[in-house]
Design a protein around this motif. Sequence first.
Motif, PDB file in Angstrom:
ATOM      1  N   ILE A  50      10.836  11.281  31.614  1.00  0.00           N
ATOM      2  CA  ILE A  50       9.889  12.539  30.931  1.00  0.00           C
ATOM      3  C   ILE A  50      11.443  13.983  31.405  1.00  0.00           C
ATOM      4  CG2 ILE A  50       8.817  14.565  31.455  1.00  0.00           C
ATOM      5  CD1 ILE A  50       6.369  13.048  31.098  1.00  0.00           C
ATOM      6  N   PRO A  51      12.197  13.915  32.288  1.00  0.00           N
ATOM      7  CA  PRO A  51      12.822  15.260  33.352  1.00  0.00           C
ATOM      8  C   PRO A  51      13.767  15.232  31.977  1.00  0.00           C
ATOM      9  CG  PRO A  51      12.939  13.611  35.134  1.00  0.00           C
ATOM     10  CD  PRO A  51      11.626  13.462  33.995  1.00  0.00           C
ATOM     11  N   VAL A  54      12.856  16.164  28.470  1.00  0.00           N
ATOM     12  CA  VAL A  54      13.304  17.765  27.816  1.00  0.00           C
ATOM     13  C   VAL A  54      14.617  18.299  27.714  1.00  0.00           C
ATOM     14  CG1 VAL A  54      12.619  19.113  28.970  1.00  0.00           C
ATOM     15  CG2 VAL A  54      10.954  17.325  28.887  1.00  0.00           C
ATOM     16  N   VAL A  58      15.658  19.458  24.624  1.00  0.00           N
ATOM     17  CA  VAL A  58      15.403  20.729  23.715  1.00  0.00           C
ATOM     18  C   VAL A  58      17.048  20.852  23.566  1.00  0.00           C
ATOM     19  CG1 VAL A  58      15.855  22.748  25.851  1.00  0.00           C
ATOM     20  CG2 VAL A  58      13.936  21.344  26.096  1.00  0.00           C
ATOM     21  N   GLY A 105      16.721  10.756  24.284  1.00  0.00           N
ATOM     22  CA  GLY A 105      16.323  11.306  24.002  1.00  0.00           C
ATOM     23  C   GLY A 105      16.267  11.642  22.554  1.00  0.00           C
TER      24      GLY A 105
ATOM     25  N   SER B  32      10.003  22.295  21.580  1.00  0.00           N
ATOM     26  CA  SER B  32      10.627  20.757  22.201  1.00  0.00           C
ATOM     27  C   SER B  32      10.252  20.183  22.795  1.00  0.00           C
ATOM     28  CB  SER B  32      11.935  20.128  21.591  1.00  0.00           C
ATOM     29  OG  SER B  32      12.901  21.591  22.437  1.00  0.00           O
ATOM     30  N   SER B  33       9.769  20.716  24.221  1.00  0.00           N
ATOM     31  CA  SER B  33       9.688  20.059  25.342  1.00  0.00           C
ATOM     32  C   SER B  33       8.338  19.597  25.467  1.00  0.00           C
ATOM     33  CB  SER B  33      10.089  21.539  26.834  1.00  0.00           C
ATOM     34  OG  SER B  33       9.519  22.884  26.283  1.00  0.00           O
ATOM     35  N   GLN B  34       7.339  20.040  25.100  1.00  0.00           N
ATOM     36  CA  GLN B  34       6.570  19.594  24.758  1.00  0.00           C
ATOM     37  C   GLN B  34       6.343  18.613  23.871  1.00  0.00           C
ATOM     38  OE1 GLN B  34       3.228  21.281  25.394  1.00  0.00           O
ATOM     39  NE2 GLN B  34       2.290  19.648  24.712  1.00  0.00           N
ATOM     40  N   LYS B  35       7.100  18.480  23.097  1.00  0.00           N
ATOM     41  CA  LYS B  35       7.175  16.829  22.049  1.00  0.00           C
ATOM     42  C   LYS B  35       7.438  16.463  23.431  1.00  0.00           C
ATOM     43  CE  LYS B  35       7.513  14.892  18.238  1.00  0.00           C
ATOM     44  NZ  LYS B  35       6.195  14.953  17.255  1.00  0.00           N
ATOM     45  N   ALA B  36       8.820  16.289  24.041  1.00  0.00           N
ATOM     46  CA  ALA B  36       9.376  14.656  25.198  1.00  0.00           C
ATOM     47  C   ALA B  36       8.713  14.740  25.794  1.00  0.00           C
ATOM     48  CB  ALA B  36      10.507  15.981  25.371  1.00  0.00           C
ATOM     49  N   VAL B  37       7.357  15.754  26.434  1.00  0.00           N
ATOM     50  CA  VAL B  37       6.449  14.183  27.412  1.00  0.00           C
ATOM     51  C   VAL B  37       5.663  13.967  26.288  1.00  0.00           C
ATOM     52  CG1 VAL B  37       4.603  15.109  28.793  1.00  0.00           C
ATOM     53  CG2 VAL B  37       6.396  16.618  28.474  1.00  0.00           C
TER      54      VAL B  37
END
Lengths: 177, 191
Positions: A50-51, A54, A58, A105, B32-37
């Motif tokens: 996850i990190p 993200v 982003v 990612g 996008s950070s929401q999407k990554a999770v």
Amino acid sequence: MIKFLNTLSIYILPLIITIILCYAIYKKTPAYENFIEGAKEGFSIAVKIIPYLVAIMVCTAMLRASGAIELLQNILKPLLDYFKIPVETTILMITRSLSGSATLGVLSDVINQTGANSYATKLAAVITGSSETTFYVASVYFGAVGIKKFRHALLAGILADITGLIAAVWICSVFFL
Amino acid sequence: MNYIFIFLILISFVCAIINGKVDIVVNEMLKSSQKAVEIAIGLIGIMAFWLGIVNIAKVSGLMNLFSNMIKKPLLLIFPDLKNNNEAISDIALNISANALGLTNAATPFGIKAMEDMQKENENKNQATNSMCTFLAINTAGFQIVPAVVLAILTASGMNNPAQIIIPTLIVTSIAFISALIFVKILERFFK
């Protein structure tokens, strides 16, 4: 030939799973218990990335929204068009030697951008699936035993990475275009 | 990776200001950070399934059988390890685990193989030919089933994600062979 290989792609998973299960029966090991034991790791692996996801998603989302990707696209377009490389996959080609999780990612980002069935997604998937992160592997394995002079190891790894990239672009155009 | 990360974010801000898109960039950053999770959570099921299947192969001894089979051919690639049976075994196990997509299981075998090779190394600071060869073929990432990639493709709703398996296998084989060729040529020039 291509058609045959495409069919083989679909059968390879059932084939491997059948071999694994038959061997477990032959060796009289409890398949179900071992499955559960191994499957437990699935959660931690997904959570662990996850990190990284993200961070890289982003970055790429911001790059795209800011218009920077468009700029890059316009500069590289003639070259990429010539080799039929979708511009979305260019970032992937850089990150894949540096960080495996970051590459995942970028792959997710390519899918988001171009759709799950696009050529860009297929190429990105093949590039991601066929590579290991050269710099990470080198630092872990040589670091573990205190080797400081890598000699030709990194150079050979990078040259192989580049060969793999060229192969990926070529093979994908044969299979999917 | 550190510099790339900083560079990408700063470049985005600069471009956003030039193009007058600051509001869109900030919005995308949060979304996008929401999407990554969401993507990561979507992977859990398929990863669990594949790791479960592969664990059956590991415990039943199928993985060991496979690694015993590739030991002989490996000696051709690692002629220096003729008398280092332990190192060859660990390299074989490392390659077998990687081939099945068990990266987490492969790494300890790889480190163990490096330690075995280091024992016979005369100059402890410098990599031997075998070490470089091992590293190069490892970076080629030979994999029969790219489990994580399949998981991502499935989670994203691709029709028939398995179609990438054979192309990936061909590409990774080319990378593997080219790594071998490069490392064997280059070892003559780096003493």
